[in-house]
Design a protein around this motif. Structure first.
Motif, PDB file in Angstrom:
ATOM      1  N   LEU A 216      -6.984   1.874  -4.502  1.00 50.28           N
ATOM      2  CA  LEU A 216      -8.117   1.435  -3.682  1.00 50.28           C
ATOM      3  C   LEU A 216      -8.175  -0.088  -3.587  1.00 50.28           C
ATOM      4  O   LEU A 216      -8.550  -0.648  -2.557  1.00 50.28           O
ATOM      5  CB  LEU A 216      -9.418   1.972  -4.281  1.00 50.28           C
ATOM      6  N   GLU A 217      -7.802  -0.764  -4.652  1.00 48.29           N
ATOM      7  CA  GLU A 217      -7.795  -2.224  -4.645  1.00 48.29           C
ATOM      8  C   GLU A 217      -6.819  -2.758  -3.590  1.00 48.29           C
ATOM      9  O   GLU A 217      -7.133  -3.690  -2.846  1.00 48.29           O
ATOM     10  CB  GLU A 217      -7.413  -2.744  -6.027  1.00 48.29           C
TER      11      GLU A 217
ATOM     12  N   GLU B  63      -5.777  -1.073  -0.970  1.00 44.82           N
ATOM     13  CA  GLU B  63      -6.274  -0.670   0.344  1.00 44.82           C
ATOM     14  C   GLU B  63      -7.347  -1.627   0.842  1.00 44.82           C
ATOM     15  O   GLU B  63      -7.369  -2.004   2.028  1.00 44.82           O
ATOM     16  CB  GLU B  63      -6.825   0.751   0.283  1.00 44.82           C
ATOM     17  N   VAL B  64      -8.255  -2.051  -0.055  1.00 40.18           N
ATOM     18  CA  VAL B  64      -9.297  -3.002   0.326  1.00 40.18           C
ATOM     19  C   VAL B  64      -8.679  -4.322   0.792  1.00 40.18           C
ATOM     20  O   VAL B  64      -9.081  -4.893   1.806  1.00 40.18           O
ATOM     21  CB  VAL B  64     -10.251  -3.241  -0.860  1.00 40.18           C
ATOM     22  N   GLN B  65      -7.681  -4.803   0.056  1.00 37.99           N
ATOM     23  CA  GLN B  65      -7.016  -6.041   0.438  1.00 37.99           C
ATOM     24  C   GLN B  65      -6.298  -5.903   1.773  1.00 37.99           C
ATOM     25  O   GLN B  65      -6.259  -6.828   2.578  1.00 37.99           O
ATOM     26  CB  GLN B  65      -6.031  -6.472  -0.650  1.00 37.99           C
ATOM     27  N   MET B  66      -5.724  -4.717   2.022  1.00 41.64           N
ATOM     28  CA  MET B  66      -5.028  -4.470   3.289  1.00 41.64           C
ATOM     29  C   MET B  66      -6.015  -4.506   4.453  1.00 41.64           C
ATOM     30  O   MET B  66      -5.739  -5.091   5.513  1.00 41.64           O
ATOM     31  CB  MET B  66      -4.323  -3.119   3.242  1.00 41.64           C
ATOM     32  N   LEU B  67      -7.196  -3.903   4.262  1.00 41.73           N
ATOM     33  CA  LEU B  67      -8.212  -3.902   5.316  1.00 41.73           C
ATOM     34  C   LEU B  67      -8.741  -5.318   5.561  1.00 41.73           C
ATOM     35  O   LEU B  67      -9.012  -5.703   6.697  1.00 41.73           O
ATOM     36  CB  LEU B  67      -9.360  -2.963   4.933  1.00 41.73           C
TER      37      LEU B  67
ATOM     38  N   TYR C  37       0.824  -1.201   0.000  1.00 41.23           N
ATOM     39  CA  TYR C  37       0.000   0.000   0.000  1.00 41.23           C
ATOM     40  C   TYR C  37       0.864   1.259   0.000  1.00 41.23           C
ATOM     41  O   TYR C  37       0.559   2.231  -0.704  1.00 41.23           O
ATOM     42  CB  TYR C  37      -0.932   0.006   1.216  1.00 41.23           C
ATOM     43  N   GLU C  38       1.932   1.272   0.784  1.00 39.16           N
ATOM     44  CA  GLU C  38       2.834   2.425   0.805  1.00 39.16           C
ATOM     45  C   GLU C  38       3.458   2.647  -0.568  1.00 39.16           C
ATOM     46  O   GLU C  38       3.554   3.788  -1.053  1.00 39.16           O
ATOM     47  CB  GLU C  38       3.918   2.221   1.858  1.00 39.16           C
ATOM     48  N   ASP C  39       3.897   1.537  -1.196  1.00 37.71           N
ATOM     49  CA  ASP C  39       4.486   1.661  -2.537  1.00 37.71           C
ATOM     50  C   ASP C  39       3.447   2.168  -3.531  1.00 37.71           C
ATOM     51  O   ASP C  39       3.744   3.042  -4.385  1.00 37.71           O
ATOM     52  CB  ASP C  39       5.025   0.306  -3.007  1.00 37.71           C
ATOM     53  N   ALA C  40       2.221   1.613  -3.428  1.00 35.98           N
ATOM     54  CA  ALA C  40       1.171   2.043  -4.350  1.00 35.98           C
ATOM     55  C   ALA C  40       0.796   3.497  -4.108  1.00 35.98           C
ATOM     56  O   ALA C  40       0.512   4.240  -5.057  1.00 35.98           O
ATOM     57  CB  ALA C  40      -0.053   1.140  -4.184  1.00 35.98           C
ATOM     58  N   ARG C  41       0.815   3.915  -2.852  1.00 35.81           N
ATOM     59  CA  ARG C  41       0.493   5.306  -2.512  1.00 35.81           C
ATOM     60  C   ARG C  41       1.517   6.249  -3.129  1.00 35.81           C
ATOM     61  O   ARG C  41       1.154   7.311  -3.696  1.00 35.81           O
ATOM     62  CB  ARG C  41       0.472   5.474  -0.985  1.00 35.81           C
TER      63      ARG C  41
END
Length: 414
Positions: A173-174, A176-180, A155-159
């Motif tokens: 967002l994809e 982030e959803v997987q992270m949650l 997520y950090e890399d994608a951000r």
């Protein structure tokens, strides 16, 4: 290399100030589990009944005192009188009922001892299963936490890439959803671990401390023997039913004693009084000794005796049916345990290879993602495959121990 890493992590987990191993857990369960305590009390009860069954072979000694006061008297009857006596009585013969009752009680006691041993074996297996389940859930939690760490990093890399305009918002967002979802999996794994520890603690009668760690399993706990001769007839449950059959057989013979005569002998010493004091009575000797032999034989009891014998015989037949059914069940359990062990071995070998490949696959996809060649969804899939492979590996690893524990219980190996 992977195997060394896994075993190193397992050893590190066991190095804790408050650690308990499987053998200690079993010892605690055998000493404190209430199912075992209950069977211990049952065994002691049957032993007491067995001791009581010996009483008819000893004489009976009785002391008696009676005092009577009459408002009206008849001829040769005094207003008051009293009698004191000491009597020793002994049964000389009662159709051998006492002998067979004693045998029956002795077999019941022996049966309870085998049932007690069977309960111990059940608790040992339950302890092993609960202990191994805790270890599995610990590894499951570690696996879920590792997956969450990878998603956090992704997520950090994608951000960063999104901020740089290198990926679309839906890709971010994809991830982030997987992270949650990974966070939810961690929460669920913690709950399952807590439940597993509570189950083990229940078997140990609350002897497991909250901060107490479980040591990893050792290789010797995978040792087993499949060549034990005639293990079915040596199982405690089988032996217990055999003793119960012998008990009913003896009880049947004891019940048949009702068809034979009974002979009793007694010797009594009597003193009399003409008031509440036993100090002599007019017309009576100062003391009197009476020896008596009584023979009795019931000729008809309304069919009670014969039906009692029949009922006991049918109980014996019931136990025989239970015994044969149990033998078939144990044979099936044995075959199933062998199959489960073989499957567990094959699954472990496959899981080792799958985990190695999943790690390689994740490293490749992660490198391609960092270079902008692979998409976020590719890295998500690789993370999922790696997490699943880890979970399957640890599950297969502990399933071997579970299969061995089940086989040991079936064969009643120490």
């Amino acid at each position: 290399m992977l195997k060394q890493t896994v075993y190193a992590s397992m050893i590190a987990l066991s190095m804790h100030a408050y650690a308990i191993d499987l053998k200690q857990s079993i010892d605690i369960a055998l000493n404190q589990n209430y199912d075992i305590k209950e069977q211990q009390y049952v065994k002691e009860e049957k032993n007491a009944n067995n001791n009581a069954a010996f009483a008819p072979f000893l004489p009976s000694v009785d002391l008696a005192y009676s005092f009577e006061r009459r408002d009206e008297t008849i001829v040769n009857q005094s207003k008051e009188d009293s009698v004191g006596s000491a009597t020793v009585s002994y049964n000389l013969f009662n159709g051998f009922s006492d002998i067979f009752s004693l045998l029956s009680s002795n077999y019941v006691y022996k049966s309870s001892k085998y049932t007690y041993e069977a309960t111990k074996q059940d608790i040992i297996l339950q302890t092993k299963q609960a202990y191994i389940t805790v270890l599995k859930q610990q590894k499951n939690l570690v696996t879920k936490e590792d997956a969450l760490k990878l998603f956090n990093k992704q997520y950090e890399d994608a951000r960063n890439k999104f901020d740089q305009g290198l990926i679309a918002r839906n890709d971010l967002l994809e991830v982030e959803v997987q992270m949650l979802q990974a966070k939810q999996e961690v929460i669920r794994a913690k709950k399952e671990l807590k439940v597993a520890r509570l189950s083990l603690n229940n078997i140990l009668s609350n002897a497991l401390k909250t901060d107490e760690k479980l040591e990893e399993l050792q290789y010797e706990e995978l040792q087993y023997n499949t060549t034990k001769e005639d293990f079915i007839n040596k199982r405690s449950e089988v032996a217990a039913l055999k003793m119960l059959m012998d008990s009913y057989n003896a009880q049947e013979n004891s019940d048949a004693g009702a068809f034979l005569p009974s002979i009793d002998a007694s010797f009594g010493y009597y003193e009399y009084g003409d008031d509440r004091h036993i100090d002599g009575k007019e017309g009576y000797p100062e003391n009197q000794e009476i020896a008596k032999v009584t023979a009795s034989w019931n000729l008809f009891s309304g069919g009670k005796d014969i039906n009692t014998v029949i009922a006991t015989h049918k109980k014996k037949k019931q136990v025989y049916a239970q015994l044969e059914k149990l033998k078939l069940q144990i044979q099936l359990q044995y075959e199933q345990a062998l199959e489960e062990l073989e499957v567990a071995k094959l699954n472990y070998e496959t899981a080792q290879v799958a985990l190695e490949q999943a790690k390689i696959n994740y490293d490749i996809v992660n490198n391609r993602f960092e270079q902008g060649v692979s998409k976020s969804s590719d890295l998500i899939d690789a993370n999922f495959l790696l997490s699943q492979a880890k979970q399957n590996f640890y599950s297969a690893y502990y399933d071997k121990f579970l299969a061995v524990a089940t086989l040991q219980r079936v064969m009643e190996n120490d």
